[in-house]
Design a protein around this motif. Structure first.
Motif, PDB file in Angstrom:
ATOM      1  N   UNK A   1      50.675  65.188 -29.153  1.00 35.29           N
ATOM      2  CA  UNK A   1      50.353  65.005 -30.581  1.00 35.29           C
ATOM      3  C   UNK A   1      50.418  63.525 -30.966  1.00 35.29           C
ATOM      4  N   UNK A   2      51.399  62.823 -30.441  1.00 37.11           N
ATOM      5  CA  UNK A   2      51.545  61.392 -30.731  1.00 37.11           C
ATOM      6  C   UNK A   2      50.344  60.608 -30.234  1.00 37.11           C
ATOM      7  N   UNK A   3      49.871  60.947 -29.051  1.00 30.52           N
ATOM      8  CA  UNK A   3      48.689  60.285 -28.495  1.00 30.52           C
ATOM      9  C   UNK A   3      47.468  60.576 -29.357  1.00 30.52           C
ATOM     10  N   UNK A   4      47.326  61.822 -29.761  1.00 29.53           N
ATOM     11  CA  UNK A   4      46.209  62.213 -30.618  1.00 29.53           C
ATOM     12  C   UNK A   4      46.244  61.467 -31.955  1.00 29.53           C
ATOM     13  N   UNK A   5      47.431  61.358 -32.544  1.00 30.45           N
ATOM     14  CA  UNK A   5      47.580  60.628 -33.806  1.00 30.45           C
ATOM     15  C   UNK A   5      47.248  59.150 -33.599  1.00 30.45           C
ATOM     16  N   UNK A   6      47.691  58.594 -32.504  1.00 28.70           N
ATOM     17  CA  UNK A   6      47.399  57.199 -32.174  1.00 28.70           C
ATOM     18  C   UNK A   6      45.887  56.957 -32.141  1.00 28.70           C
ATOM     19  N   UNK A   7      45.161  57.844 -31.484  1.00 28.01           N
ATOM     20  CA  UNK A   7      43.700  57.720 -31.385  1.00 28.01           C
ATOM     21  C   UNK A   7      43.060  57.789 -32.774  1.00 28.01           C
TER      22      UNK A   7
ATOM     23  N   UNK B   1      53.549  54.661 -46.918  1.00 26.27           N
ATOM     24  CA  UNK B   1      52.777  53.424 -47.111  1.00 26.27           C
ATOM     25  C   UNK B   1      51.361  53.708 -47.602  1.00 26.27           C
ATOM     26  N   UNK B   2      50.898  54.907 -47.378  1.00 19.78           N
ATOM     27  CA  UNK B   2      49.557  55.326 -47.791  1.00 19.78           C
ATOM     28  C   UNK B   2      48.453  54.429 -47.231  1.00 19.78           C
ATOM     29  N   UNK B   3      48.658  53.905 -46.022  1.00 17.96           N
ATOM     30  CA  UNK B   3      47.629  53.071 -45.403  1.00 17.96           C
ATOM     31  C   UNK B   3      46.561  53.919 -44.718  1.00 17.96           C
ATOM     32  N   UNK B   4      46.793  55.219 -44.675  1.00 17.86           N
ATOM     33  CA  UNK B   4      45.819  56.142 -44.089  1.00 17.86           C
ATOM     34  C   UNK B   4      45.839  57.441 -44.884  1.00 17.86           C
ATOM     35  N   UNK B   5      44.762  58.179 -44.756  1.00 17.69           N
ATOM     36  CA  UNK B   5      44.668  59.498 -45.412  1.00 17.69           C
ATOM     37  C   UNK B   5      45.092  60.617 -44.456  1.00 17.69           C
ATOM     38  N   UNK B   6      45.441  60.258 -43.243  1.00 16.35           N
ATOM     39  CA  UNK B   6      45.856  61.263 -42.264  1.00 16.35           C
ATOM     40  C   UNK B   6      47.175  61.871 -42.707  1.00 16.35           C
ATOM     41  N   UNK B   7      47.215  63.189 -42.762  1.00 18.91           N
ATOM     42  CA  UNK B   7      48.407  63.921 -43.181  1.00 18.91           C
ATOM     43  C   UNK B   7      49.400  63.999 -42.013  1.00 18.91           C
ATOM     44  N   UNK B   8      50.630  63.569 -42.260  1.00 19.13           N
ATOM     45  CA  UNK B   8      51.640  63.563 -41.187  1.00 19.13           C
ATOM     46  C   UNK B   8      52.777  64.563 -41.433  1.00 19.13           C
ATOM     47  N   UNK B   9      52.634  65.398 -42.439  1.00 17.84           N
ATOM     48  CA  UNK B   9      53.687  66.366 -42.767  1.00 17.84           C
ATOM     49  C   UNK B   9      54.059  67.250 -41.571  1.00 17.84           C
ATOM     50  N   UNK B  10      53.060  67.763 -40.869  1.00 17.14           N
ATOM     51  CA  UNK B  10      53.336  68.634 -39.718  1.00 17.14           C
ATOM     52  C   UNK B  10      54.047  67.878 -38.596  1.00 17.14           C
ATOM     53  N   UNK B  11      53.708  66.612 -38.417  1.00 19.49           N
ATOM     54  CA  UNK B  11      54.389  65.785 -37.418  1.00 19.49           C
ATOM     55  C   UNK B  11      55.861  65.611 -37.802  1.00 19.49           C
ATOM     56  N   UNK B  12      56.090  65.386 -39.087  1.00 22.47           N
ATOM     57  CA  UNK B  12      57.472  65.213 -39.564  1.00 22.47           C
ATOM     58  C   UNK B  12      58.294  66.489 -39.396  1.00 22.47           C
ATOM     59  N   UNK B  13      57.677  67.622 -39.647  1.00 23.01           N
ATOM     60  CA  UNK B  13      58.373  68.903 -39.458  1.00 23.01           C
ATOM     61  C   UNK B  13      58.729  69.100 -37.987  1.00 23.01           C
ATOM     62  N   UNK B  14      57.780  68.815 -37.112  1.00 23.32           N
ATOM     63  CA  UNK B  14      58.013  69.007 -35.675  1.00 23.32           C
ATOM     64  C   UNK B  14      59.066  68.042 -35.141  1.00 23.32           C
ATOM     65  N   UNK B  15      59.024  66.792 -35.571  1.00 22.22           N
ATOM     66  CA  UNK B  15      60.018  65.841 -35.070  1.00 22.22           C
ATOM     67  C   UNK B  15      61.411  66.206 -35.570  1.00 22.22           C
ATOM     68  N   UNK B  16      61.496  66.762 -36.769  1.00 17.46           N
ATOM     69  CA  UNK B  16      62.790  67.221 -37.288  1.00 17.46           C
ATOM     70  C   UNK B  16      63.335  68.368 -36.436  1.00 17.46           C
TER      71      UNK B  16
END
Length: 114
Positions: free
Chosen positions: A16-22, A83-98
């Motif tokens: 997922x991190x790699x995908x987000x990076x891309x 920071x709102x530098x992107x429109x990509x939603x990261x909520x699911x990433x935050x839930x998973x990392x928690x």
């Protein structure tokens, strides 16, 4: 042989991190995206090292590093979100990392009690 839950979760999170990076690179975001991919993939690498630990102390040390990397990843994700530098939603990433942080913390505590 039973599948190791934390090894699977951290491997999947690395993907997922790699995908987000891309995705972030396509939006010309290079700073936070690099931090996320580095720390996000490092979690699973340290879990794998812990699985091959030579002692309980070594196991706890490697998992402690994985915990630090997970917390760093959470920090970068929160920063990206706020920071709102992107429109990509990261909520699911935050839930998973928690979830990952909670599991690693529990494993470390249990290992120290034994």
């Amino acid at each position: 042989m039973k599948e190791n839950l934390i090894a699977k979760k951290t491997f999947d999170f690395a993907l997922l991190s790699i995908s987000l990076y891309v995705k972030l690179k396509k939006e010309n975001e290079y700073i936070i995206s690099k931090q996320i991919v580095r720390s996000g993939t490092s979690i699973g690498a340290n879990v794998e090292e812990a699985i091959a630990a030579q002692s309980r102390k070594d196991f706890i040390n490697k998992l402690s590093i994985a915990s630090k990397e997970a917390r760093e990843t959470k920090y970068w994700l929160r920063l990206l979100d706020k920071s709102e530098i992107t429109k990509i939603e990261v909520k699911d990433y935050l839930i998973e990392i928690e979830h990952i942080i909670n599991i690693i913390t529990k494993i470390i505590k249990t290992s120290k009690e034994q």
